[in-house]
Design a protein around this motif. Structure first.
Motif, short mmCIF file in Angstrom:
data_model
loop_
_atom_site.label_atom_id
_atom_site.label_comp_id
_atom_site.label_asym_id
_atom_site.label_seq_id
_atom_site.Cartn_x
_atom_site.Cartn_y
_atom_site.Cartn_z
N UNK A 1 -8.18 -6.06 41.36
CA UNK A 1 -8.99 -5.10 40.63
C UNK A 1 -10.14 -4.62 41.48
N UNK A 2 -10.42 -3.33 41.39
CA UNK A 2 -11.56 -2.76 42.08
C UNK A 2 -12.58 -2.33 41.03
N UNK A 3 -13.82 -2.64 41.25
CA UNK A 3 -14.86 -2.37 40.26
C UNK A 3 -15.99 -1.55 40.88
N UNK B 1 -17.47 3.40 52.68
CA UNK B 1 -17.82 4.74 53.16
C UNK B 1 -17.28 5.84 52.26
N UNK B 2 -16.08 5.64 51.71
CA UNK B 2 -15.51 6.68 50.86
C UNK B 2 -16.36 6.89 49.62
N UNK B 3 -16.76 5.79 48.98
CA UNK B 3 -17.58 5.93 47.78
C UNK B 3 -18.92 6.58 48.12
N UNK B 4 -19.49 6.20 49.22
CA UNK B 4 -20.78 6.80 49.62
C UNK B 4 -20.62 8.30 49.86
N UNK B 5 -19.49 8.67 50.48
CA UNK B 5 -19.26 10.08 50.76
C UNK B 5 -19.09 10.87 49.47
N UNK B 6 -18.33 10.32 48.50
CA UNK B 6 -18.09 11.01 47.24
C UNK B 6 -19.39 11.26 46.48
N UNK B 7 -20.28 10.28 46.51
CA UNK B 7 -21.50 10.37 45.74
C UNK B 7 -22.64 11.04 46.50
N UNK B 8 -22.47 11.15 47.77
CA UNK B 8 -23.56 11.69 48.56
C UNK B 8 -24.72 10.73 48.63
N UNK B 9 -24.44 9.43 48.50
CA UNK B 9 -25.48 8.42 48.53
C UNK B 9 -25.28 7.56 49.76
N UNK B 10 -26.34 7.34 50.50
CA UNK B 10 -26.19 6.50 51.69
C UNK B 10 -25.97 5.05 51.27
N UNK C 1 -15.13 11.62 37.23
CA UNK C 1 -16.07 12.33 38.10
C UNK C 1 -17.49 11.82 37.82
N UNK C 2 -18.24 11.62 38.89
CA UNK C 2 -19.58 11.08 38.74
C UNK C 2 -20.58 12.15 38.34
N UNK D 1 -10.55 -0.22 38.46
CA UNK D 1 -9.42 0.55 38.99
C UNK D 1 -8.44 -0.42 39.65
N UNK D 2 -7.18 0.01 39.74
CA UNK D 2 -6.18 -0.82 40.43
C UNK D 2 -5.95 -0.35 41.86
N UNK D 3 -6.66 0.70 42.24
CA UNK D 3 -6.54 1.20 43.62
C UNK D 3 -7.93 1.43 44.18
N UNK D 4 -8.08 1.28 45.48
CA UNK D 4 -9.42 1.41 46.07
C UNK D 4 -9.98 2.82 46.05
N UNK D 5 -9.09 3.84 45.82
CA UNK D 5 -9.62 5.20 45.78
C UNK D 5 -10.08 5.60 44.38
N UNK D 6 -9.93 4.69 43.41
CA UNK D 6 -10.36 4.94 42.03
C UNK D 6 -9.74 6.21 41.46
N UNK D 7 -8.48 6.49 41.89
CA UNK D 7 -7.80 7.68 41.37
C UNK D 7 -7.52 7.55 39.88
#
Length: 781
Positions: free
Chosen positions: A125-127, A47-56, A1-2, A91-97
């Motif tokens: 790998x996703x970074x 877009x998913x990462x931006x949405x999770x962080x609330x950062x444009x 969690x960020x 992460x090995x998945x794009x959702x960083x689960x």
């Protein structure tokens, strides 16, 4: 969690076709060697990462893939400021689960680079990078201590490892470099039940809470605690779970440094981990352990593998598909010999000028030479580096041993970051069991070193000129070495009943004494020629002039007349070898080689006299001329050996023709340092082990000295893999011969029981499939 206040810098999947991995920089143009991931995955990630962080998307700083390091590690660059620090996640998945922090750095002006400790291998790998303000640091590992506090104590604490702080005498949380690993490690015989670790350098470790989200890693000071229970008692923790239980929350393991081998990075020096003999942890726990160790041991630099033992072997085989699609490198003992990236052939140190040698280049005694291929001849040098593997029994390494010069095979040495910048400069060069050291040196250091190692006074090797006739080997005694040379005397000794060899194992032949050489030189006035050379300053000071003048001298010796009485004696000798049966082998045997304190391997030359070459004097004079080759002269000159006292005898016996194999054996293991083993190098036909052809790799065998099956370390490169060059009966005959040779020469050289002593032999398997020994000499440790 960020954490609140943190900004995220995402990157997409990354692929490097050259290494079979996947990487893609998000904000830079993709290099041609990289493949483009599926565009829908890429569009979905941002877009998913931006949405999770609330950062444009526009306000997030750019994370750029900077490439793969020389060791195969992923490197990223992030726009940064000194008021922030940055944590890299993979992460090995794009959702960083599921994702783990793999690197952390304080911010630098403009940009900061973050590099993984493990390789960029395995699946896509996703970074992403989280940016944290220095004024409000996060707690990345959730241990209740903020990241900056832990970064300020970079060995006892780690912001990527929630283990509690312990004193260094017990262990630590992070191993940043080789020096720290050395301080923590143990190497010796006191390994209790861990007999497989005897003689290896290792650090034990323990992972607590291995089934939870925040596993705790302890690197154990193994000098203090040789066992895990002693460590646990010292720091007040307890084991969770029974030994052998795959669900146990405690994982007890050991990290072994293997200096001879190279891992995925290609650099020499490989670290492997293994767990307790009864453990069989599932893939996901092994993967987590590798990631945790990698993140907290920058020393590994993508040279980390998993060595399963006991029931873990079958477990990894069942989960092979998972391992094949991960970046966990499976390493087994039998595989290590195939990945040698560093071989310390002669442990020593010295100074000299580092030179990359090309074809025709002539080295001097003050050069540390770097060869891309093995030279067949080598004069005295200050140190040796080769980019192709050597054997301990090659003339190159025997020269290094007798000169006490550091010698090592180092993979890709000419492009090594530690070596390449020093080419053409004065250097200090050291070869140790666990690696090499090289640095720039001053002129004063170099001069002082050579002043210290060169003898101060002239040396006069003994030569007995009282024996004036050629003698059969059976009439020559071991003590006659002063008249015939050690090569003749040692071979003659092995024909005596005390050795117990069957007829044909030791060649039957003759010895030509030093008296013949001395009379030949006086008859032609060559001692005067040599005296004039030694008084010529240009000869003494210019290696090129020296080499040219010595070449002229050798030509003169080969063409000079021989006294009539000597020709007649050689005619009688030649008649002992019917020309229809075989050619005649004429081998150098001087008073400054094959000695217990001086090897002299490769200094002088031997020749074969064929039936169509006329009088035997032609070949004998070729052998005499070799006393004055450049490499031999340089060696004697360095040791202040009086050139006029040097003398050449000749060993004469039937030539081996059409042999099936040739090789060299030592009555110890000089390379891998195993105990109670004989070491054998064998090659097909007449491709000599001592002077191998380019790209010719001999068979390597470790033979238990007291019986038992041999271990084939490496098969010959000239036969199909899996093909052994010696039969079982020949191997047994070899073992018996080596044991007898060692025992008998220990008596002849009067070496007390218990004092280190070993012998080296050269052998042949003849065209008739007979095992034959052509030479024996003391092995110089």
């Amino acid at each position: 969690m960020t954490r609140a206040g943190a900004r995220e810098h995402p990157s997409g999947p990354v692929t490097n076709r050259l290494r079979g991995h996947s990487f893609l920089p998000m904000s830079t143009r993709l290099p041609r060697m990289h493949s483009v991931p599926h565009p829908r995955g890429l569009a979905w990630l941002l877009p998913t990462m931006a949405l999770l962080l609330g950062v444009s998307r526009g306000s997030a700083a750019s994370l750029a893939f900077s490439g793969i390091t020389q060791e195969g590690r992923a490197r990223f660059t992030v726009a940064s400021t000194p008021d922030h620090y940055y944590v890299l996640y993979r992460s090995w998945t794009p959702d960083f689960s599921t994702n783990w922090p793999v690197a952390i750095e304080r911010g630098q002006p403009a940009t900061t680079t973050l590099t993984e400790n493990l390789g960029a291998g395995g699946p896509a790998g996703y970074y992403r990078v989280l940016e944290h303000p220095v004024s409000s640091p996060a707690d990345t590992d959730s241990d209740g201590i903020d990241d900056l506090t832990e970064m300020a104590d970079p060995i006892q604490r780690s912001p990527l490892n929630p283990s509690k702080r312990i004193e260094f005498r017990n262990g630590c949380a992070r191993i940043p470099d080789r020096a720290t690993f050395r301080e923590l490690s143990y190497q010796g015989d006191q390994v209790a039940i861990d007999t497989q670790l005897k003689g290896l350098e290792f650090v034990k470790f323990q992972i607590q809470e291995a089934n939870g989200d925040h596993p705790q890693l302890f690197f154990i000071n193994t000098v203090t605690h040789r066992s895990h229970p002693a460590f646990m008692q010292a720091i007040g923790i307890r084991e969770s779970g029974r030994p052998g239980d795959p669900n146990a929350a405690t994982m007890r393991g050991v990290m072994v440094f293997r200096p001879l081998y190279s891992g995925p990075s290609g650099e020499p020096g490989y670290y492997t981990i293994e767990f307790e003999p009864n453990d069989q942890f599932p893939f996901h726990k092994i993967q987590r352990a590798i990631e945790l160790i990698g993140a907290n041991a920058p020393v590994v630099r993508n040279n980390l593998g998993y060595n399963p033992i006991g029931p873990a072997v079958s477990r990894t085989e069942k989960e092979k598909d998972l391992y094949d699609h991960s970046r966990v490198a499976i390493v087994r003992e039998q595989d290590l010999f195939k990945s040698i990236g560093f071989l310390p052939l002669n442990l020593s140190e010295g100074f000299g000028r580092l030179r990359l040698m090309g074809p025709g280049d002539v080295p001097t005694a003050r050069d540390v030479v770097l060869y891309r291929s093995l030279p067949n001849e080598l004069s005295r040098v200050a140190g040796i580096i080769t980019e192709v593997p050597q054997t301990p029994l090659s003339h190159v390494n025997l020269r290094a041993i007798q000169d006490n010069a550091p010698n090592a095979y180092i993979v890709n040495a000419s492009s090594n970051a530690l070596i390449a910048p020093l080419l053409g400069k004065n250097v200090f060069y050291k070869v140790a069991p666990d690696g090499f050291e090289i640095r720039e040196a001053s002129v004063d250091e170099v001069n002082a070193y050579f002043d210290s190692i060169r003898p101060q006074n002239p040396q006069f090797p003994g030569r007995d000129l009282s024996i004036t006739g050629i003698r059969p080997l059976d009439e020559i005694q071991f003590t006659d070495a002063r008249a015939f040379g050690a090569k003749v005397a040692n071979l003659a000794a092995m024909r005596k009943p005390a050795f117990g060899f069957a007829e044909g194992v030791i060649p039957n032949g003759f010895g030509i004494p030093f008296h013949f050489y001395d009379e030949f030189m006086k008859f032609n006035g060559f001692y005067t020629v040599v005296s004039n050379l030694l008084e010529d300053p240009s000869f003494r000071n210019d290696p090129a002039v020296m080499e040219a003048r010595l070449s002229d001298l050798r030509k003169a010796i080969r063409k000079a007349p021989m006294p009539a009485w000597m020709r007649e004696a050689l005619s009688e000798l030649q008649e002992q070898f019917p020309p229809e049966e075989s050619s005649i082998r004429c081998r150098s045997s001087t008073n400054n080689e094959d000695l217990s304190e001086f090897n002299g391997a490769g200094l002088y030359d031997s020749f074969t006299h064929h039936p169509d070459e006329g009088h035997l004097s032609k070949t004998i004079q070729q052998v005499y001329a070799s006393l004055w080759n450049y490499r031999a002269f340089e060696e004697r000159d360095f040791h202040r050996i009086d050139h006029f006292s040097a003398a050449m005898g000749v060993l004469v016996h039937p030539n081996f023709s059409g042999e099936k194999a040739n090789g060299v054996a030592v009555t110890l293991d000089p390379l891998y340092q195993t105990q109670n083993n004989y070491y054998l190098n064998t090659q097909v036909g007449e491709d000599l082990v001592t002077n191998p052809d380019p790209n010719s790799i001999p068979e390597e065998i470790l033979m238990p000295s007291k019986g038992g099956p041999v271990q084939v370390v490496r098969y010959s490169s000239l036969v199909p893999s899996g093909t052994m060059l010696l039969t079982l009966s020949q191997l047994n005959e070899m073992r018996s011969a080596l044991t007898r040779i060692l025992a008998q020469f220990r008596l002849l050289y009067a070496v007390p029981a218990g004092q280190p002593f070993a012998m080296e032999i050269e052998f042949k398997i003849t065209g008739d499939n007979v095992f034959s020994i052509k030479q024996a000499r003391p092995w110089l440790n």
